[in-house]
Design a protein around this motif. Structure first.
Motif, PDB file in Angstrom:
ATOM      1  N   PHE A  88     -46.171  26.937 -21.990  1.00  0.00           N
ATOM      2  CA  PHE A  88     -46.005  26.009 -20.788  1.00  0.00           C
ATOM      3  C   PHE A  88     -45.746  26.669 -19.732  1.00  0.00           C
ATOM      4  N   ALA A  89     -45.470  25.892 -18.590  1.00  0.00           N
ATOM      5  CA  ALA A  89     -44.943  26.678 -17.307  1.00  0.00           C
ATOM      6  C   ALA A  89     -44.068  25.442 -16.682  1.00  0.00           C
ATOM      7  N   TYR A  90     -42.790  25.932 -16.328  1.00  0.00           N
ATOM      8  CA  TYR A  90     -42.178  24.879 -15.369  1.00  0.00           C
ATOM      9  C   TYR A  90     -42.592  25.146 -13.779  1.00  0.00           C
ATOM     10  N   ALA A  91     -43.279  24.146 -13.339  1.00  0.00           N
ATOM     11  CA  ALA A  91     -43.990  24.246 -12.036  1.00  0.00           C
ATOM     12  C   ALA A  91     -43.308  23.087 -11.203  1.00  0.00           C
ATOM     13  N   GLY A  92     -43.196  23.344  -9.867  1.00  0.00           N
ATOM     14  CA  GLY A  92     -42.473  22.326  -8.981  1.00  0.00           C
ATOM     15  C   GLY A  92     -42.691  22.911  -7.607  1.00  0.00           C
ATOM     16  N   THR A  93     -41.835  22.183  -6.669  1.00  0.00           N
ATOM     17  CA  THR A  93     -41.772  22.495  -5.278  1.00  0.00           C
ATOM     18  C   THR A  93     -40.281  22.774  -4.856  1.00  0.00           C
ATOM     19  N   VAL A  94     -40.263  23.592  -3.913  1.00  0.00           N
ATOM     20  CA  VAL A  94     -38.944  23.825  -3.254  1.00  0.00           C
ATOM     21  C   VAL A  94     -38.711  22.688  -2.133  1.00  0.00           C
ATOM     22  N   ALA A  95     -37.641  21.929  -2.015  1.00  0.00           N
ATOM     23  CA  ALA A  95     -37.427  21.009  -1.108  1.00  0.00           C
ATOM     24  C   ALA A  95     -37.510  21.468   0.246  1.00  0.00           C
ATOM     25  N   SER A 100     -44.247  26.208  -3.323  1.00  0.00           N
ATOM     26  CA  SER A 100     -44.338  25.722  -4.870  1.00  0.00           C
ATOM     27  C   SER A 100     -44.075  27.024  -5.672  1.00  0.00           C
ATOM     28  N   PHE A 101     -43.975  26.515  -6.994  1.00  0.00           N
ATOM     29  CA  PHE A 101     -43.732  27.679  -7.997  1.00  0.00           C
ATOM     30  C   PHE A 101     -44.226  27.240  -9.209  1.00  0.00           C
ATOM     31  N   HIS A 102     -44.486  28.304 -10.039  1.00  0.00           N
ATOM     32  CA  HIS A 102     -45.071  28.155 -11.418  1.00  0.00           C
ATOM     33  C   HIS A 102     -44.759  29.104 -12.291  1.00  0.00           C
ATOM     34  N   VAL A 103     -43.710  28.781 -13.083  1.00  0.00           N
ATOM     35  CA  VAL A 103     -43.066  29.946 -13.931  1.00  0.00           C
ATOM     36  C   VAL A 103     -43.557  29.671 -15.483  1.00  0.00           C
ATOM     37  N   PRO A 104     -44.496  30.710 -16.000  1.00  0.00           N
ATOM     38  CA  PRO A 104     -44.827  30.589 -17.402  1.00  0.00           C
ATOM     39  C   PRO A 104     -43.856  30.941 -18.331  1.00  0.00           C
ATOM     40  N   CYS A 105     -43.857  30.221 -19.296  1.00  0.00           N
ATOM     41  CA  CYS A 105     -42.978  30.324 -20.426  1.00  0.00           C
ATOM     42  C   CYS A 105     -43.561  30.126 -21.769  1.00  0.00           C
ATOM     43  N   VAL A 106     -42.944  30.934 -22.926  1.00  0.00           N
ATOM     44  CA  VAL A 106     -43.201  30.594 -24.157  1.00  0.00           C
ATOM     45  C   VAL A 106     -42.066  30.556 -24.921  1.00  0.00           C
ATOM     46  N   PHE A 107     -42.100  29.333 -26.063  1.00  0.00           N
ATOM     47  CA  PHE A 107     -40.974  29.205 -26.590  1.00  0.00           C
ATOM     48  C   PHE A 107     -41.244  29.354 -28.180  1.00  0.00           C
ATOM     49  N   VAL A 108     -40.625  30.021 -28.902  1.00  0.00           N
ATOM     50  CA  VAL A 108     -40.859  30.158 -30.246  1.00  0.00           C
ATOM     51  C   VAL A 108     -39.604  29.427 -31.197  1.00  0.00           C
ATOM     52  N   LEU A 109     -39.929  28.284 -31.880  1.00  0.00           N
ATOM     53  CA  LEU A 109     -39.076  27.520 -32.381  1.00  0.00           C
ATOM     54  C   LEU A 109     -39.111  27.378 -33.757  1.00  0.00           C
ATOM     55  N   ARG A 110     -37.969  27.516 -34.568  1.00  0.00           N
ATOM     56  CA  ARG A 110     -37.967  27.130 -36.208  1.00  0.00           C
ATOM     57  C   ARG A 110     -37.238  25.874 -36.196  1.00  0.00           C
ATOM     58  N   ALA A 126     -35.807  35.491 -13.508  1.00  0.00           N
ATOM     59  CA  ALA A 126     -35.832  35.663 -11.830  1.00  0.00           C
ATOM     60  C   ALA A 126     -36.608  35.009 -11.175  1.00  0.00           C
ATOM     61  N   ALA A 127     -37.872  34.582 -11.645  1.00  0.00           N
ATOM     62  CA  ALA A 127     -38.795  33.840 -11.076  1.00  0.00           C
ATOM     63  C   ALA A 127     -38.107  32.183 -10.819  1.00  0.00           C
ATOM     64  N   MET A 128     -37.643  31.794 -11.918  1.00  0.00           N
ATOM     65  CA  MET A 128     -37.004  30.409 -11.775  1.00  0.00           C
ATOM     66  C   MET A 128     -35.695  30.249 -10.875  1.00  0.00           C
ATOM     67  N   ALA A 129     -34.953  31.393 -10.962  1.00  0.00           N
ATOM     68  CA  ALA A 129     -33.741  31.515 -10.194  1.00  0.00           C
ATOM     69  C   ALA A 129     -34.278  31.720  -8.418  1.00  0.00           C
ATOM     70  N   LYS A 130     -35.206  32.641  -8.316  1.00  0.00           N
ATOM     71  CA  LYS A 130     -35.804  32.605  -7.096  1.00  0.00           C
ATOM     72  C   LYS A 130     -36.273  31.226  -6.537  1.00  0.00           C
ATOM     73  N   ALA A 131     -36.740  30.527  -7.212  1.00  0.00           N
ATOM     74  CA  ALA A 131     -37.298  29.041  -6.878  1.00  0.00           C
ATOM     75  C   ALA A 131     -36.107  28.277  -6.608  1.00  0.00           C
ATOM     76  N   ARG A 132     -34.929  28.280  -7.104  1.00  0.00           N
ATOM     77  CA  ARG A 132     -33.678  27.464  -7.032  1.00  0.00           C
ATOM     78  C   ARG A 132     -32.770  28.154  -6.104  1.00  0.00           C
ATOM     79  N   ARG A 133     -33.103  29.065  -5.662  1.00  0.00           N
ATOM     80  CA  ARG A 133     -32.386  29.934  -4.565  1.00  0.00           C
ATOM     81  C   ARG A 133     -31.104  30.634  -5.262  1.00  0.00           C
ATOM     82  N   ARG A 134     -31.078  30.646  -6.508  1.00  0.00           N
ATOM     83  CA  ARG A 134     -30.239  31.275  -6.958  1.00  0.00           C
ATOM     84  C   ARG A 134     -30.198  32.736  -7.926  1.00  0.00           C
ATOM     85  N   ILE A 135     -30.967  33.731  -7.154  1.00  0.00           N
ATOM     86  CA  ILE A 135     -31.397  35.042  -7.432  1.00  0.00           C
ATOM     87  C   ILE A 135     -30.004  35.775  -7.610  1.00  0.00           C
TER      88      ILE A 135
END
Length: 149
Positions: A88-95, A100-110, A126-135
């Protein structure tokens, strides 16, 4: 819940800031790792550690800087009925901007008996932190204006 249902509840809950219920998706004893995190944190091994990870089990105040959602969700079932791979991806916008940002993700769950007993969360932190201005928080770099002495 099925492994797929647990996965979907997790990623949509994170995106919505609904952290209070997320620790309950995990078994009391679990093994959650973030292999791509720049600081290589220790695995989260208990529901109590996950509660702390999710901000003390409180729902998050809306982030004034970003709004995002889980998109492009594809869940792969494996030969092991307890294991799913969720892309999936976390996608959104910066206020206050057109950024906008699009951060691809893969979760492997048991998932066993409706609870996560093991997870490998591959996120571009890093991409998620950059979008949130928390790098600076994840790279330990001084924030702009901080005294570097």
């Amino acid at each position: 819940m099925t492994p797929e249902e647990v996965f979907r509840k997790l990623v949509h809950g994170v995106a919505a800031g609904q952290y209070a219920g997320l620790p309950e998706l995990y078994a009391e004893q679990t093994d959650v790792r973030h292999p791509m995190h720049p600081e290589r944190p220790e695995p989260l091994r208990s529901r109590a550690e996950l509660r702390a990870h999710f901000g003390g089990g409180q729902d998050a105040e809306p982030d004034p800087l970003v709004r995002f959602e889980a998109v492009d969700i594809v869940v792969h079932r494996t030969e092991d009925p307890e294991v799913v791979v969720g892309e999936f991806a976390y996608a959104g916008t910066v206020a206050g901007s057109d950024e906008s940002f699009h951060v691809p993700c893969v979760f492997v769950l048991r998932v066993r008996d409706g609870q996560i007993v093991e997870s490998r969360d591959y996120v571009d932190h890093a991409a998620m932190a950059k979008a949130r201005r928390r790098i600076a928080e994840i790279t330990r770099e001084p924030a702009a204006g901080d005294d570097a002495s």
